[in-house]
Scaffold this motif. Structure first.
Motif, PDB file in Angstrom:
ATOM      1  N   ILE A  31       0.858  -1.188   0.000  1.00 52.10           N
ATOM      2  CA  ILE A  31       0.000   0.000   0.000  1.00 52.10           C
ATOM      3  C   ILE A  31       0.893   1.236   0.000  1.00 52.10           C
ATOM      4  CG2 ILE A  31      -1.823   1.267   1.194  1.00 52.10           C
ATOM      5  CD1 ILE A  31      -2.639  -1.393   2.508  1.00 52.10           C
ATOM      6  N   MET A  32       0.829   1.992  -1.086  1.00 58.30           N
ATOM      7  CA  MET A  32       1.644   3.207  -1.197  1.00 58.30           C
ATOM      8  C   MET A  32       0.925   4.365  -0.525  1.00 58.30           C
ATOM      9  SD  MET A  32       4.319   4.820  -2.069  1.00 58.30           S
ATOM     10  CE  MET A  32       5.234   3.493  -2.821  1.00 58.30           C
ATOM     11  N   GLY A  33       1.660   5.181   0.169  1.00 56.03           N
ATOM     12  CA  GLY A  33       1.087   6.335   0.840  1.00 56.03           C
ATOM     13  C   GLY A  33       1.432   7.632   0.141  1.00 56.03           C
ATOM     14  N   LEU A  34       1.029   8.731   0.755  1.00 55.17           N
ATOM     15  CA  LEU A  34       1.362  10.084   0.305  1.00 55.17           C
ATOM     16  C   LEU A  34       0.898  10.402  -1.107  1.00 55.17           C
ATOM     17  CD1 LEU A  34       4.927  10.411   1.845  1.00 55.17           C
ATOM     18  CD2 LEU A  34       2.783  11.284   2.754  1.00 55.17           C
ATOM     19  N   GLY A  35      -0.176   9.782  -1.558  1.00 52.53           N
ATOM     20  CA  GLY A  35      -0.718  10.104  -2.869  1.00 52.53           C
ATOM     21  C   GLY A  35       0.142   9.646  -4.024  1.00 52.53           C
ATOM     22  N   ALA A  36       1.074   8.742  -3.778  1.00 50.95           N
ATOM     23  CA  ALA A  36       1.957   8.260  -4.835  1.00 50.95           C
ATOM     24  C   ALA A  36       1.348   7.037  -5.531  1.00 50.95           C
ATOM     25  CB  ALA A  36       3.327   7.912  -4.258  1.00 50.95           C
ATOM     26  N   GLN A  37       1.741   6.843  -6.773  1.00 45.59           N
ATOM     27  CA  GLN A  37       1.243   5.721  -7.558  1.00 45.59           C
ATOM     28  C   GLN A  37       1.943   4.417  -7.196  1.00 45.59           C
ATOM     29  OE1 GLN A  37       1.656   8.187 -11.344  1.00 45.59           O
ATOM     30  NE2 GLN A  37       0.064   6.703 -11.873  1.00 45.59           N
ATOM     31  N   LEU A  38       1.327   3.316  -7.602  1.00 49.65           N
ATOM     32  CA  LEU A  38       1.864   1.992  -7.305  1.00 49.65           C
ATOM     33  C   LEU A  38       3.280   1.797  -7.814  1.00 49.65           C
ATOM     34  CD1 LEU A  38       1.798   0.015 -10.087  1.00 49.65           C
ATOM     35  CD2 LEU A  38      -0.607   0.080  -9.606  1.00 49.65           C
ATOM     36  N   VAL A  39       3.664   2.489  -8.892  1.00 49.48           N
ATOM     37  CA  VAL A  39       5.002   2.310  -9.467  1.00 49.48           C
ATOM     38  C   VAL A  39       6.115   2.785  -8.536  1.00 49.48           C
ATOM     39  CG1 VAL A  39       4.238   2.327 -11.870  1.00 49.48           C
ATOM     40  CG2 VAL A  39       4.845   4.487 -10.753  1.00 49.48           C
ATOM     41  N   PHE A  40       5.761   3.501  -7.472  1.00 49.60           N
ATOM     42  CA  PHE A  40       6.790   3.894  -6.510  1.00 49.60           C
ATOM     43  C   PHE A  40       7.258   2.704  -5.676  1.00 49.60           C
ATOM     44  CE2 PHE A  40       5.574   8.018  -7.850  1.00 49.60           C
ATOM     45  CZ  PHE A  40       6.690   8.825  -7.631  1.00 49.60           C
ATOM     46  N   TRP A  41       6.502   1.585  -5.698  1.00 54.02           N
ATOM     47  CA  TRP A  41       7.029   0.308  -5.221  1.00 54.02           C
ATOM     48  C   TRP A  41       7.818  -0.217  -6.422  1.00 54.02           C
ATOM     49  CZ3 TRP A  41       6.807  -0.739  -0.289  1.00 54.02           C
ATOM     50  CH2 TRP A  41       5.738  -0.281   0.475  1.00 54.02           C
ATOM     51  N   ARG A  42       9.114  -0.054  -6.391  1.00 52.54           N
ATOM     52  CA  ARG A  42       9.948  -0.330  -7.561  1.00 52.54           C
ATOM     53  C   ARG A  42       9.855  -1.784  -8.008  1.00 52.54           C
ATOM     54  NH1 ARG A  42      14.883   3.705  -7.545  1.00 52.54           N
ATOM     55  NH2 ARG A  42      13.734   5.475  -6.717  1.00 52.54           N
ATOM     56  N   LYS A  43       9.935  -1.943  -9.303  1.00 46.89           N
ATOM     57  CA  LYS A  43       9.822  -3.273  -9.896  1.00 46.89           C
ATOM     58  C   LYS A  43      10.880  -4.217  -9.335  1.00 46.89           C
ATOM     59  CE  LYS A  43       9.429  -5.682 -14.271  1.00 46.89           C
ATOM     60  NZ  LYS A  43       9.525  -5.591 -15.726  1.00 46.89           N
ATOM     61  N   GLY A  44      12.114  -3.735  -9.171  1.00 50.19           N
ATOM     62  CA  GLY A  44      13.182  -4.574  -8.629  1.00 50.19           C
ATOM     63  C   GLY A  44      12.872  -5.071  -7.229  1.00 50.19           C
ATOM     64  N   PHE A  45      12.274  -4.212  -6.406  1.00 45.13           N
ATOM     65  CA  PHE A  45      11.865  -4.597  -5.050  1.00 45.13           C
ATOM     66  C   PHE A  45      10.803  -5.686  -5.129  1.00 45.13           C
ATOM     67  CE2 PHE A  45       8.824  -3.847  -1.515  1.00 45.13           C
ATOM     68  CZ  PHE A  45       9.648  -4.207  -0.450  1.00 45.13           C
ATOM     69  N   CYS A  46       9.813  -5.492  -6.000  1.00 43.47           N
ATOM     70  CA  CYS A  46       8.748  -6.488  -6.168  1.00 43.47           C
ATOM     71  C   CYS A  46       9.323  -7.811  -6.655  1.00 43.47           C
ATOM     72  CB  CYS A  46       7.687  -5.970  -7.132  1.00 43.47           C
ATOM     73  SG  CYS A  46       6.804  -4.507  -6.524  1.00 43.47           S
ATOM     74  N   GLU A  47      10.254  -7.756  -7.601  1.00 46.47           N
ATOM     75  CA  GLU A  47      10.888  -8.978  -8.121  1.00 46.47           C
ATOM     76  C   GLU A  47      11.615  -9.727  -7.014  1.00 46.47           C
ATOM     77  OE1 GLU A  47      13.303  -7.486 -11.327  1.00 46.47           O
ATOM     78  OE2 GLU A  47      11.674  -7.747 -12.786  1.00 46.47           O
ATOM     79  N   ARG A  48      12.281  -9.004  -6.126  1.00 46.13           N
ATOM     80  CA  ARG A  48      12.964  -9.664  -5.003  1.00 46.13           C
ATOM     81  C   ARG A  48      11.984 -10.428  -4.135  1.00 46.13           C
ATOM     82  NH1 ARG A  48      16.979  -5.159  -2.530  1.00 46.13           N
ATOM     83  NH2 ARG A  48      18.891  -5.871  -3.537  1.00 46.13           N
ATOM     84  N   LEU A  49      10.837  -9.805  -3.861  1.00 47.08           N
ATOM     85  CA  LEU A  49       9.822 -10.475  -3.042  1.00 47.08           C
ATOM     86  C   LEU A  49       9.282 -11.708  -3.754  1.00 47.08           C
ATOM     87  CD1 LEU A  49       7.861  -7.371  -1.688  1.00 47.08           C
ATOM     88  CD2 LEU A  49       9.500  -8.802  -0.443  1.00 47.08           C
ATOM     89  N   VAL A  50       9.025 -11.593  -5.050  1.00 48.42           N
ATOM     90  CA  VAL A  50       8.547 -12.737  -5.833  1.00 48.42           C
ATOM     91  C   VAL A  50       9.588 -13.856  -5.806  1.00 48.42           C
ATOM     92  CG1 VAL A  50       7.978 -13.522  -8.176  1.00 48.42           C
ATOM     93  CG2 VAL A  50       6.958 -11.415  -7.279  1.00 48.42           C
ATOM     94  N   ASN A  51      10.851 -13.484  -5.961  1.00 47.14           N
ATOM     95  CA  ASN A  51      11.932 -14.477  -5.942  1.00 47.14           C
ATOM     96  C   ASN A  51      12.073 -15.156  -4.584  1.00 47.14           C
ATOM     97  OD1 ASN A  51      12.512 -14.022  -8.637  1.00 47.14           O
ATOM     98  ND2 ASN A  51      14.117 -12.522  -8.204  1.00 47.14           N
ATOM     99  N   GLN A  52      11.526 -14.542  -3.541  1.00 45.78           N
ATOM    100  CA  GLN A  52      11.533 -15.139  -2.199  1.00 45.78           C
ATOM    101  C   GLN A  52      10.300 -16.023  -1.975  1.00 45.78           C
ATOM    102  OE1 GLN A  52      13.970 -14.907   0.247  1.00 45.78           O
ATOM    103  NE2 GLN A  52      15.150 -14.012  -1.416  1.00 45.78           N
ATOM    104  N   GLY A  53       9.486 -16.200  -3.030  1.00 45.75           N
ATOM    105  CA  GLY A  53       8.330 -17.076  -2.933  1.00 45.75           C
ATOM    106  C   GLY A  53       7.057 -16.388  -2.479  1.00 45.75           C
ATOM    107  N   LEU A  54       6.923 -15.105  -2.793  1.00 48.17           N
ATOM    108  CA  LEU A  54       5.732 -14.356  -2.403  1.00 48.17           C
ATOM    109  C   LEU A  54       4.955 -13.894  -3.635  1.00 48.17           C
ATOM    110  CD1 LEU A  54       7.430 -12.228   0.370  1.00 48.17           C
ATOM    111  CD2 LEU A  54       5.803 -14.096   0.734  1.00 48.17           C
ATOM    112  N   ARG A  55       3.656 -13.780  -3.480  1.00 45.86           N
ATOM    113  CA  ARG A  55       2.791 -13.168  -4.482  1.00 45.86           C
ATOM    114  C   ARG A  55       2.673 -11.700  -4.099  1.00 45.86           C
ATOM    115  NH1 ARG A  55      -3.583 -14.677  -5.569  1.00 45.86           N
ATOM    116  NH2 ARG A  55      -3.938 -13.132  -7.215  1.00 45.86           N
ATOM    117  N   VAL A  56       2.981 -10.799  -5.002  1.00 42.41           N
ATOM    118  CA  VAL A  56       3.042  -9.372  -4.700  1.00 42.41           C
ATOM    119  C   VAL A  56       1.929  -8.632  -5.432  1.00 42.41           C
ATOM    120  CG1 VAL A  56       4.467  -7.293  -4.832  1.00 42.41           C
ATOM    121  CG2 VAL A  56       5.525  -9.500  -4.322  1.00 42.41           C
TER     122      VAL A  56
END
Length: 120
Positions: A31-56
């Motif tokens: 959940i992004m705060g401060l009125g920012a869009q979802l893309v502020f959760w960087r793709k590389g960060f999301c990929e790391r979580l996916v690579n750890q076995g999580l659905r993001v």
């Protein structure tokens, strides 16, 4: 990495989201705060979580990015008086509340048929 996109209904609003990783893995809702869009959760960060076995799942809050906009969402009230009212436990003349935004997150999880998720 495959990114599934879509919208979920929360009341009359469309909530835009991206969903990545194996749908059978434990879910993490970003959940992004401060009125920012979802893309502020960087793709590389999301990929790391996916690579750890999580659905993001990341999404745009109401009034942000590709999600629906609320009519009359901006009251024109100054920020400092609104902050003071909040600190005193008084309601502000907002069109929607934090509870509405929590309902949006729950509606998104329901749409994706996710019963439980880690929330970040």
């Amino acid at each position: 990495m495959e990114i599934r996109t879509g919208t979920a209904k929360s009341g009359d609003l469309d909530i835009a989201y991206e969903d990545m990783g194996d749908v059978n893995d434990p879910a993490v809702l970003l959940i992004m705060g401060l009125g920012a869009q979802l893309v502020f959760w960087r793709k590389g960060f999301c990929e790391r979580l996916v690579n750890q076995g999580l659905r993001v799942i990341r999404y745009d809050n109401r009034d942000v990015g590709l999600s629906g906009k609320v009519e009359g969402g901006h009251t024109g009230a100054k920020l400092l008086p609104r902050m003071a009212r909040s600190q005193l436990g008084l309601r502000n003349p907002a069109v929607y509340t934090l509870e509405h935004m929590a309902d949006d997150a729950a509606a998104l999880l329901d749409h994706l048929q996710i019963e439980k998720a880690h929330i970040v």
